[in-house]
Design an enzyme around this catalytic site. Structure first.
Site, mmCIF file in Angstrom:
data_model
loop_
_atom_site.group_PDB
_atom_site.id
_atom_site.type_symbol
_atom_site.label_atom_id
_atom_site.label_comp_id
_atom_site.label_asym_id
_atom_site.label_seq_id
_atom_site.Cartn_x
_atom_site.Cartn_y
_atom_site.Cartn_z
ATOM 1 N N LYS A 181 20.955 -22.829 28.409
ATOM 2 C CA LYS A 181 19.255 -22.704 28.303
ATOM 3 C C LYS A 181 18.798 -24.328 27.766
ATOM 4 O O LYS A 181 17.184 -25.062 28.153
ATOM 5 C CB LYS A 181 18.312 -21.870 27.652
ATOM 6 C CG LYS A 181 18.646 -20.454 28.349
ATOM 7 C CD LYS A 181 17.419 -19.765 27.908
ATOM 8 C CE LYS A 181 17.102 -18.659 28.723
ATOM 9 N NZ LYS A 181 18.450 -17.428 28.518
ATOM 10 N N GLU B 274 7.263 -18.852 25.857
ATOM 11 C CA GLU B 274 6.996 -18.028 26.270
ATOM 12 C C GLU B 274 8.798 -16.954 26.383
ATOM 13 O O GLU B 274 9.988 -17.975 26.577
ATOM 14 C CB GLU B 274 6.628 -16.820 27.071
ATOM 15 C CG GLU B 274 7.171 -16.329 28.309
ATOM 16 C CD GLU B 274 7.896 -17.586 28.976
ATOM 17 O OE1 GLU B 274 8.859 -17.452 29.242
ATOM 18 O OE2 GLU B 274 7.084 -18.582 29.474
ATOM 19 N N SER C 94 27.366 -18.602 31.141
ATOM 20 C CA SER C 94 26.478 -19.337 30.921
ATOM 21 C C SER C 94 26.217 -19.158 29.706
ATOM 22 O O SER C 94 25.296 -19.746 29.044
ATOM 23 C CB SER C 94 25.100 -18.640 32.016
ATOM 24 O OG SER C 94 25.076 -16.756 31.220
HETATM 25 C C1 LIG Z 1 18.280 -16.661 29.854
HETATM 26 C C2 LIG Z 1 19.738 -16.042 29.832
HETATM 27 C C3 LIG Z 1 20.593 -15.385 31.281
HETATM 28 C C4 LIG Z 1 19.499 -15.902 32.719
HETATM 29 O O1 LIG Z 1 18.618 -16.681 32.637
HETATM 30 P P1 LIG Z 1 18.255 -17.434 33.871
HETATM 31 O O2 LIG Z 1 17.161 -18.110 34.126
HETATM 32 O O3 LIG Z 1 18.670 -16.299 35.584
HETATM 33 O O4 LIG Z 1 19.750 -18.305 33.905
HETATM 34 C C5 LIG Z 1 21.900 -15.995 32.173
HETATM 35 N N1 LIG Z 1 22.592 -16.141 30.433
HETATM 36 C C6 LIG Z 1 22.461 -16.207 29.342
HETATM 37 C C7 LIG Z 1 23.422 -16.927 28.612
HETATM 38 C C8 LIG Z 1 20.927 -16.594 29.038
HETATM 39 O O5 LIG Z 1 20.924 -17.053 27.771
#
Ligand SMILES: *Cc1c(COP(=O)(O)O)cnc(C)c1O
Length: 399
Positions: A92, A114, A381
């Site tokens: 993010k 938000e 992610s």
């Molecule tokens: C917020 C988050 C997501 C989901 O958000 P996307 O916009 O779909 O990427 C996925 N993995 C992690 C680690 C997150 O913090």
């Protein structure tokens, strides 16, 4: 960079996307669209963005061969793109840096955001501290209670957390409140949206700031694995980590792109967050996309063990990629995600985020019916430190 030309000038990905907002926000969005068009290829802007990604975030994130896990499954080789190693522990922050740099150039000294689970709130508070900006984060009071550690992190970073007491006191109420605040303070305030959703230009802009993930992988995979992957897999909440890794691969037709939605307790129970799999097109948060809604257009309650996937909509570009068939979308239940979480911890020494664990579970399922000379690249992610209490509650090792 690619032959792919979406969205059009009005932010449409086929029949999806667009700008569905009240009169009062049209001007603010026009201003944002013009600023982004002006700076996105500006060499000074690009250089500063790249500098921050390298020195503040710690990019490039490596690709990693999950050799032990792959061997155990006995099918395709599974590789990870290590977004969990970024500063703040997830993808993010890439997007938050891009938008904060844009806000500065637009002369806005304040940022708002938000947040539901708190991850986007923490990433926004982080960049606000880094660039000396005032920061307010809107969060439903129910989420404030559930996500106490992230609320504390935001406060440590100097942000003000604004509790929202309306509606179900969760993410969608916080989004409405953030929009309201933006309308009345647009002169000095920039609204940082955390995923590839919202009105144009946010879906395309957030994708562009996140596509560094896929651009790096395109160079790293031939170096480290000898070639590009056969399949790229990523979890889909709003869809930003998935778009970030998919986008540079869109023109590589031989590479299958697989997004993974949360099936929660199971698709048949109604307790899930699978908007692309079971939703229908409608308008939410300023854009047209697939939504979980009833026949009257009421947004349905969603469920996932992973707070970051618990969202009733999805970015409009995914809606379009699904319809044209360039990406496919599968689902993974809470139970399957938790099993993949534990495999990753014990076989690879990596505690993954529960969001990422959905992608891991899907990769495991696919790998089993593929051959050992094939490659699956999973976008890991984020890291899972934030999720350990949830895992313990769900029958993991006692905390
Ligand atoms: C917020 C988050 C997501 C989901 O958000 P996307 O916009 O779909 O990427 C996925 N993995 C992690 C680690 C997150 O913090």
């Amino acid at each position: 960079m690619t032959a792919y030309d979406q969205p059009d000038a009005n932010g449409h990905f086929g029949p999806y996307g667009g700008v569905f907002v009240g009169e009062t926000l049209v001007h603010a969005l026009d201003e944002l669209r013009d600023a982004y068009a002006r700076y996105r290829d500006d060499p000074e802007f690009v250089t500063e963005f790249e500098y921050e990604l390298r020195h503040f975030v710690g990019r490039p994130s490596p690709v990693y061969h999950a050799r032990h896990w792959s061997e155990q499954i006995g099918g395709a080789q599974i590789w990870f793109k290590r977004e969990d190693l970024n500063h703040t522990g997830a993808h993010k922050v890439n997007n938050c840096i891009g938008q904060a740099l844009l806000a500065r150039r637009m002369g806005k000294r304040k940022v708002i955001a938000e947040t539901g689970a708190g991850q986007h709130g923490v990433a926004t508070a982080t960049v606000a501290a880094r660039f000396g900006m005032e920061c307010k984060v809107f969060m439903g009071s129910e989420d404030v209670r559930r996500q106490a550690a992230n609320v504390y992190r935001m406060k440590l970073l100097g942000a003000e957390v604004c509790e929202v007491d309306s509606g179900s006191r969760t993410l969608k109420d916080a989004m409405n409140e953030a929009m309201r605040h933006w309308v009345t303070n647009v002169e000095d305030t920039y609204y940082i949206i955390g995923t590839v959703a919202g009105p144009h230009p946010y879906p395309a802009m957030v994708r562009d700031f996140q596509m560094v993930i896929g651009c790096e992988a395109l160079v790293q995979m031939p170096e480290a694995a000898g070639r590009q992957p056969d399949v790229v897999v990523a979890a889909v909440g709003g869809g930003s980590n998935a778009m970030g890794i998919f986008y540079p691969y869109l023109t590589h037709d031989a590479v299958r792109l697989v997004g993974v939605e949360a099936a929660g307790d199971g698709l048949e129970t109604g307790r899930h967050a699978a908007s692309l799999t079971l939703g229908t097109p409608g308008v939410l948060h300023g854009n047209r996309t697939y939504l979980l809604q009833d026949v009257h257009g009421q947004i349905q309650e969603t469920h996932s063990v992973s707070a970051g996937l618990d969202y009733p909509g999805v970015g409009p570009e995914h809606a379009w990629l699904k319809d044209v068939g360039r990406a496919e979308y599968q689902t993974v239940t809470d139970t399957e995600a938790l099993a993949a979480f534990h495999d990753c911890c014990r076989l690879e020494g990596i505690i993954p985020a529960l969001e990422s664990s959905h992608a891991l579970a899907c990769a495991r399922r696919m790998a089993a019916s593929m051959s050992p000379d094939q490659i699956i690249l999973v976008n890991l992610s984020g890291r899972g430190d934030k999720d350990i209490h949830t895992v313990a509650e769900r029958g993991g090792i006692v905390f």
